[in-house]
Design an enzyme around this catalytic site. Structure first.
Site, PDB file in Angstrom:
ATOM      1  N   GLU A  76     -31.509  31.862  -0.327  1.00 15.02           N
ATOM      2  CA  GLU A  76     -30.216  32.159  -0.968  1.00 15.02           C
ATOM      3  C   GLU A  76     -29.123  31.131  -0.683  1.00 15.02           C
ATOM      4  O   GLU A  76     -28.003  31.485  -0.317  1.00 15.02           O
ATOM      5  CB  GLU A  76     -29.765  33.575  -0.572  1.00 15.02           C
ATOM      6  CG  GLU A  76     -30.784  34.623  -0.976  1.00 15.02           C
ATOM      7  CD  GLU A  76     -30.515  36.022  -0.428  1.00 15.02           C
ATOM      8  OE1 GLU A  76     -29.483  36.233   0.228  1.00 15.02           O
ATOM      9  OE2 GLU A  76     -31.354  36.907  -0.657  1.00 15.02           O
ATOM     10  N   GLU A 134     -39.669  39.596  -4.074  1.00 14.30           N
ATOM     11  CA  GLU A 134     -38.982  40.808  -3.568  1.00 14.30           C
ATOM     12  C   GLU A 134     -38.820  41.814  -4.701  1.00 14.30           C
ATOM     13  O   GLU A 134     -37.740  42.379  -4.917  1.00 14.30           O
ATOM     14  CB  GLU A 134     -37.612  40.435  -2.978  1.00 14.30           C
ATOM     15  CG  GLU A 134     -37.687  39.373  -1.896  1.00 14.30           C
ATOM     16  CD  GLU A 134     -36.352  39.104  -1.186  1.00 14.30           C
ATOM     17  OE1 GLU A 134     -35.390  39.864  -1.389  1.00 14.30           O
ATOM     18  OE2 GLU A 134     -36.298  38.122  -0.427  1.00 14.30           O
TER      19      GLU A 134
HETATM   20  O1  9MR Z   1     -34.331  44.861   2.712  1.00 11.75           O
HETATM   21  C1  9MR Z   1     -33.566  44.219   3.695  1.00 11.75           C
HETATM   22  C2  9MR Z   1     -32.626  45.203   4.367  1.00 11.75           C
HETATM   23  O2  9MR Z   1     -33.360  46.171   5.091  1.00 11.75           O
HETATM   24  C3  9MR Z   1     -31.669  44.468   5.290  1.00 11.75           C
HETATM   25  O3  9MR Z   1     -30.697  45.372   5.780  1.00 11.75           O
HETATM   26  C4  9MR Z   1     -30.976  43.322   4.559  1.00 11.75           C
HETATM   27  C5  9MR Z   1     -30.173  42.473   5.524  1.00 11.75           C
HETATM   28  O4  9MR Z   1     -31.013  41.834   6.453  1.00 11.75           O
HETATM   29  O5  9MR Z   1     -31.927  42.472   3.969  1.00 11.75           O
HETATM   30  C6  9MR Z   1     -32.752  43.109   3.030  1.00 11.75           C
HETATM   31  O6  9MR Z   1     -33.661  42.160   2.490  1.00 11.75           O
HETATM   32  C7  9MR Z   1     -33.057  41.098   1.742  1.00 11.75           C
HETATM   33  C8  9MR Z   1     -33.924  39.870   1.931  1.00 11.75           C
HETATM   34  O7  9MR Z   1     -34.072  39.579   3.287  1.00 11.75           O
HETATM   35  C9  9MR Z   1     -33.331  38.680   1.201  1.00 11.75           C
HETATM   36  N1  9MR Z   1     -33.080  38.976  -0.190  1.00 11.75           N
HETATM   37  C10 9MR Z   1     -32.340  40.196  -0.469  1.00 11.75           C
HETATM   38  C11 9MR Z   1     -33.019  41.375   0.239  1.00 11.75           C
HETATM   39  C12 9MR Z   1     -32.345  42.670  -0.120  1.00 11.75           C
HETATM   40  O8  9MR Z   1     -31.039  42.654   0.389  1.00 11.75           O
END
Ligand code: 9MR
Length: 374
Positions: A145, A250
């Site tokens: 990102e 994802e």
């Molecule tokens: O699903 C993840 C959630 O449990 C966490 O709180 C969050 C912050 O670390 O991250 C979420 O996963 C993200 C991923 O790492 C990167 N792309 C977006 C995902 C959804 O927010």
């Protein structure tokens, strides 16, 4: 014309079996799943998927919370689960603006460190983490990102302190730390024109500089309507043309009303719960269930069309109950974004995906989309 909903016939095969000649099928897993304290969900992962991603346990704040202090306990269990069950193990992620503790960027007086100091910290982290799992992880989301919606680089502390080449440096360090691992750039909303153009420019720059980059991850945080199939189709073709493996990293489909934000996965976005934002606490109505199944069928028909370029499709979670979308962008909602329900049972969307794999689905196409059908 819609698809015919769930039949018992598909339940006999599994996702990984259905797509074994097309691409890997992955899921983001949680400690309860990979430590097997939730045996039902652990069994589901083993039965249905041939790849895993760590939803949270390899993020900087978890694995490297303090200077010089690493906590590999959960990451080790995650990798062990993958090795034991012969799953393609993904690393997520090495460098991100989010979930990185502030100390990484600061000196003892709380001022930003200089470029060389931050590069040294980045290198040390990447060598410690990617180096530890060398030979076990098939691919790393090296940078996650890094782009803003308009396609320019996010002005994160990484960029502010090191400069635009922090991305190239991260890839170089990852390559040194694990020369065999595939290295990916991963982001959301890459279907949107400006961000897609920014990603193409970023990747071309890396390639021109001789930096090893193997693939791009389209996160695939979608809703029932957005992005359009045409946009997804175009994004996959665009990145495939760069000679990269394309991955949907994802995947989930948000079925709940949007509180006014543009479709994204911006972790920092938060909205307060209000009437109407949580309409399905007692179950998903049949018509929405049907819409979700149709959306998944349509998505997989596009993925199959690009099966030569797509190497993996990973769901962001296993069951509806453990999806991040129950808490984002509004805390405490009841969402239904995945293929398995809260009891770990396959939903109509699961059957729709399998039928798409078997080429049996009558794909609903709006005007102009027929060219996308297999
Ligand atoms: O699903 C993840 C959630 O449990 C966490 O709180 C969050 C912050 O670390 O991250 C979420 O996963 C993200 C991923 O790492 C990167 N792309 C977006 C995902 C959804 O927010």
């Amino acid at each position: 014309m819609g698809i015919v909903l769930a039949t018992a016939s598909c339940a006999q095969t599994t996702l990984k079996e259905a797509f074994k000649n097309d691409f890997l099928i992955g899921a983001a897993v949680s400690p309860a799943q990979f430590c097997e304290s939730n045996q039902v969900e652990a069994a589901l992962v083993k039965a249905q998927f041939n790849s895993i991603s760590p939803e949270n346990v390899m993020k900087w704040e978890v694995i490297h919370p303090e200077p010089g202090q690493y906590d590999f306990a959960l990451a080790d269990r995650y990798v062990e689960f993958g090795v034991t069950n012969q799953l393609a193990i993904i690393g997520h992620n090495l460098i991100w603006h989010s979930q990185t503790p502030d100390w990484v960027f600061r000196d003892a007086k709380s001022n930003y460190v200089d470029r060389d100091t931050l590069l040294a910290r980045m290198r040390e982290h990447i060598f410690a983490v990617a180096g530890r799992y060398r030979g076990k992880i098939i691919g790393w989301d090296v940078v996650n990102e890094a782009l803003a919606d308009n396609g320019t680089l996010r002005d994160s502390p990484w960029r502010k302190i090191i400069g635009d080449d922090y991305i190239a440096k991260a890839f170089e360090f990852a390559h040194e730390a694990d020369p065999q691992a595939e290295l990916y750039y991963n982001d959301f909303s890459l279907e949107n024109e400006p961000k897609q153009a920014g990603a193409v420019a970023l990747i071309k720059n890396l390639q021109a500089a001789g930096v090893k980059i193997c693939g791009v991850g389209l996160q695939g945080h979608y809703s029932l309507e957005k992005p359009t199939l045409q946009k997804i189709d175009k994004a996959i073709s665009t990145f495939a043309k760069l000679g990269l493996k394309v991955m949907v990293t994802e995947l989930d489909v948000n079925v709940l009303p949007s509180p006014g934000h543009a479709l994204s996965a911006e972790v920092s976005e938060r909205y307060r719960m209000s009437a109407g934002l949580n309409p399905y606490t007692n179950g998903l109505p049949a018509d929405v269930q049907q819409q979700l199944a149709q959306r998944y069928a349509d998505l997989f028909s596009i993925f199959l069309k690009h099966r030569v370029s797509i190497s993996r499709v990973t769901f962001w979670g296993v069951t509806d109950g453990n999806s991040w979308l129950n808490d984002w962008p509004v805390q405490g909602r009841t969402n239904y974004p995945l293929l398995f329900n809260r009891e770990s049972k396959p939903k109509p969307a699961f059957d729709a995906v399998l039928k798409t794999a078997q080429g049996k689905t009558a794909i609903k196409l709006s005007a102009g989309e027929s060219a996308l059908a297999r």
